[in-house]
Design an enzyme around this catalytic site. Structure first.
Site, PDB file in Angstrom:
ATOM      1  N   LYS A 139       0.831  -1.199   0.000  1.00  0.00           N
ATOM      2  CA  LYS A 139       0.000   0.000   0.000  1.00  0.00           C
ATOM      3  C   LYS A 139       0.867   1.251   0.000  1.00  0.00           C
ATOM      4  O   LYS A 139       0.575   2.237  -0.683  1.00  0.00           O
ATOM      5  CB  LYS A 139      -0.919   0.009   1.222  1.00  0.00           C
ATOM      6  N   HIS A 274      -9.130 -29.390 -34.435  1.00  0.00           N
ATOM      7  CA  HIS A 274     -10.143 -28.476 -33.908  1.00  0.00           C
ATOM      8  C   HIS A 274     -10.861 -29.066 -32.697  1.00  0.00           C
ATOM      9  O   HIS A 274     -12.089 -29.036 -32.596  1.00  0.00           O
ATOM     10  CB  HIS A 274     -11.141 -28.073 -34.994  1.00  0.00           C
TER      11      HIS A 274
END
Length: 524
Positions: A139, A274
């Site tokens: 922070k 595929h």
């Protein structure tokens, strides 16, 4: 880019990799070292001067180390805004010294769970002070650097930090605590509470590669690895070839999941295009299995993905190089096979080690607009005896028909719905995938089988005398009759249609043997 000096560093790590070398480097730049427990011991053993956190706070470590850094003398030194007059006054009044660098990595919670530790041990490996310091430092990254990964030690070893580095380190730190809390929440929800779908489901992923693009060039994409212990395509070792694409990874995963069904079988080969299998076979050797799988659909195999369940040998590798192949997935490969592939610069070879367990538990997730669909893995498998199959026709299947039924059923499980798979003597004869109705899938699979026979110069397609699998029930008899027309003699399907009686009657009239599994394998 302006750097600021590190005057005081707090080091408290579970993983002590590189910590002594870092401590020496910081000390050589005049940085005061503050540490806790085992980290302090390791630094002192290397001859470094270290100040205990307990000296800083005026309180000893207590409660078996549960309480040591949760103190204003620590968090005040981390959170103070250095150029805020009020903060500076509070620091002076309470004699709080600034801390410019925090080196923390957290208790090994996930590793403890993975080892199968008892509940009390798992709970004790939930870090509290570590994440608190990480968040405080992150922070206040305008003034404080936070390092949570030994790979980043070099960024701070010189005794100074830049704001850009502190920003990157802070972002990584918050991601670290988020992942850590996610692992804990997942354990509490799904393991400790035995709840498959907890009210909140945290999912933690770690970015691996940024991909060239997604399914299409206008889509961006990246590959993220899961933090669980399951090994798969994401952990495979790529020996050669250019970077894998989004579609390569998706297809390779489909091939791996299907070949894993045969991990304890005879040499087997899967060819995927595929995300659908276009040829699967089991034989006495990998080379024979490849030839049989390739013969099922020689057109679709071009540019496909191949997976094998044995160490890849030279004979099979030589056959594979006969056409263009995108990716080959194998548990391992011998030196001659690797050398043969080396001449094909665009072919990727992925070595996975042990194949995954097809019956393993787990969750799958798919994003939709506004949410996610989450479900258990389709880990349903048939046993090795006829006991899990119900014969519903007058004619009993032969032993070979049962073997072919089980083979076809396994392949259908990994074929997009609606799926129809013909199989005979350990290899697929025709595959129909992803159609809007089952009749069309049955016809397409039969047509593919006839086309393969014509190309190979066979007198009849291999659907003659085959078994046919349907991933879900036949809603009408027409799909089954298409299989009869193709020459199938045995059928495996889930059953459960309101017209089962009509379908069974059609099978009896045609002299087919049909078994119900009571389990379907929709795959969308």
């Amino acid at each position: 880019m302006t750097s600021i000096p590190i005057k005081r560093a707090l080091l408290s790590v579970s993983d002590k990799t590189g910590i002594v070398d870092l401590g020496k480097s910081l000390a050589s730049h005049g940085v005061e070292l503050v540490s806790t427990g085992g980290t302090a011991t390791a630094l002192r053993a290397a001859g470094l001067d270290v100040r205990d956190v307990s000296e800083l706070t005026g309180f000893p470590e207590m409660m078996d180390g549960r309480v040591k850094t949760l103190h204003p003398m620590v968090h005040g030194g981390l959170l103070a805004v250095r150029d805020d007059a009020g903060h500076a006054a509070s620091m002076a009044e309470h004699q709080i010294g600034a801390i410019d660098l925090v080196i923390v990595n957290l208790y090994p919670f996930e590793a403890t769970v993975a080892k199968g530790a008892d509940r009390d041990t798992v709970i004790e490996n939930i870090d509290i002070g570590g994440p608190s310091m990480v968040r405080s430092a992150a922070k206040n990254h305008a003034y404080v650097a936070i390092v949570t990964d030994p790979a980043d030690y070099a960024l701070v070893a010189g005794g100074t930090t830049t704001l850009d580095d502190r920003k990157r380190l802070a972002a990584k730190a918050f991601a670290t605590t988020a992942a850590y809390d996610s692992a804990i929440a997942t354990w509490f929800g799904t393991v400790d509470q035995a709840e498959a779908f907890p009210p909140v489901l945290p999912i933690t992923l770690k970015r691996g590669d940024t991909l060239r693009y997604g399914e299409n060039p206008h889509q961006s994409a990246a590959f993220y690895t899961a933090t669980d212990s399951v090994r798969g395509i994401g952990q495979a070792r790529q020996l050669q070839g250019k970077a894998l694409s989004y579609n390569n990874l998706n297809d390779a995963d489909a091939a791996l999941e299907l070949i894993a069904e045969f991990r304890d079988a005879e040499p087997s080969v899967v060819i995927v295009k595929h995300a659908n299998p276009c040829g699967v076979a089991t034989a006495a050797t990998l080379a024979e299995a490849y030839a049989a799988a390739f013969a099922c659909d020689t057109v679709s195999a071009f540019g496909g993905i191949i997976a094998v369940n044995r160490t890849l040998d030279a004979e099979t590798a030589r056959a594979i190089t006969g056409i263009f192949t995108e990716v080959v997935v194998a548990p391992d490969a011998d030196e001659e096979a690797i050398a043969l592939f080396a001449a094909k610069k665009n072919l990727r070879l992925l070595l996975t080690g042990e194949l995954p367990d097809p019956a393993r538990a787990g969750l799958t997730a798919k994003s939709i607009a506004g949410g996610w669909l989450v479900q258990g893995r389709d880990n349903g498998v048939l046993g090795g005896t006829p006991g899990d199959l119900t014969v519903v026709t007058k004619r009993q299947p032969t032993e070979q028909e049962l073997i072919d039924c089980r083979f076809a059923w396994t392949v259908a499980k990994h074929t997009k719905s609606n799926a129809i798979v013909y199989a005979k003597d350990g290899s697929t004869a025709g595959i129909g995938a992803g159609q809007m109705n089952r009749l069309e899938s049955a016809r397409i699979a039969a047509w593919k089988a006839k086309d393969a026979a014509d190309k190979a110069g066979w007198s009849t397609p291999r659907t003659i005398g085959s078994a046919v699998a349907s991933d879900a029930f036949f809603p009408f008899a027409d799909g089954l009759l298409a299989a009869v027309e193709a020459g199938a003699t045995a059928v495996i399907q889930p059953g459960g249609s309101i017209r089962d009686a009509d379908v069974i009657a059609a099978a009896d009239e045609a002299g087919l043997a049909m078994v119900f599994t009571g389990m379907r394998h929709f795959r969308h």
